[in-house]
Design an enzyme around this catalytic site. Sequence first.
Site: not given
Length: 307
Positions: A132, A135-136
């Site tokens: 993701c 997200c990261d």
Amino acid sequence: MLYDVIIIGGGPAGMTAALYAARSGLQAVLVERGALGGQLMKTDWIDNYPGFPEGIGGMELMNNFALQVERFGVNTHYANVEKLELSGDIKRVLTDDGELEGKTVIIATGSEPKQLGIPGEIEFTGAGVSYCAVCDGMFFRGKKVVVLGGGDTALEEAEYLAKIASEVMLIHRRDAFRGAKILADNVKQNDKIKLLLSTKPLAIEGDKKVTSIRLQNLITNIEFTEACDGVFVLVGTKPNSELLIELTLDAQGYVLTDEELASNIPGVFACGDVRKKPLRQVSTAVGDGAIAAMSASHYVTNTDGRA
Ligand code: NAP
């Protein structure tokens, strides 16, 4: 209580089903194991959902969906579904926070990222391997990352990561992208994205964190290593259908439905990414959610009428 409809999954399909169910006067409950929003919460930007001429952030769009569901008074039960008993007239949804009973069930459990199954992938997940970008991505500011995949997700996320990382290497196993032409054109024109086509990942390497990826050129068969700090595996999705043992699924595990989105079990419907369909988009998920809710409403009316 006996609900008219239990909707499992709070992504775009499930939230739309909840909205339409509530507006049809059904007693509905939405079951969600995490946060409402589904995979879109992991999507930076959506350019092809009609009604937003400049595009809209995934999180903002999903928050709007959730507010609309709330406005129509749908109860959300936050729990993990552990077992389903769907075959009887009364459907049972067993969760880690109690049991729910309904006259109908709408499955909207969506899909989740597929893994590659190569050495180093599991070992370095959370230590350089991610599924993701939204997200990261921030962990890779100013660093070099590899994106694996050639679909819409890989193309979009490569562009997103190019705003954060110092360099993005987009690696695809074929010489043509599967994703939309407009997205492929964007990555080809982006100076920070380097393309490696006809190249297959063999292993992700490192010590405590990812330091490189082992690759093979599929035209020359030559193997080589590229140094990198992160690897984003964006090679498609698989359906969340492990619990659907009573339903007819296709070979990949997607639920087979008819045009009313009915499954093989009376009173059980499926919508969104978990069902077999030709196009998985927010726009098709919301259409599915509306149809599934109306089909559930007709089922409740017809079966109540018979009782
Ligand atoms: P996808 O369309 O299934 O693409 C997966 C990509 O990963 C393909 O290019 C595939 O290669 C590659 N791949 C699969 N297994 C691999 C392996 N073992 N090793 C190396 N490469 C591998 O998946 P997606 O991009 O996640 O998209 C999923 C669905 O969501 C699609 O329907 C897509 O249209 C939709 N989506 C839409 C948008 C949008 O409209 N903005 C954004 C994101 C996703 P091959 O091409 O060789 O098979």
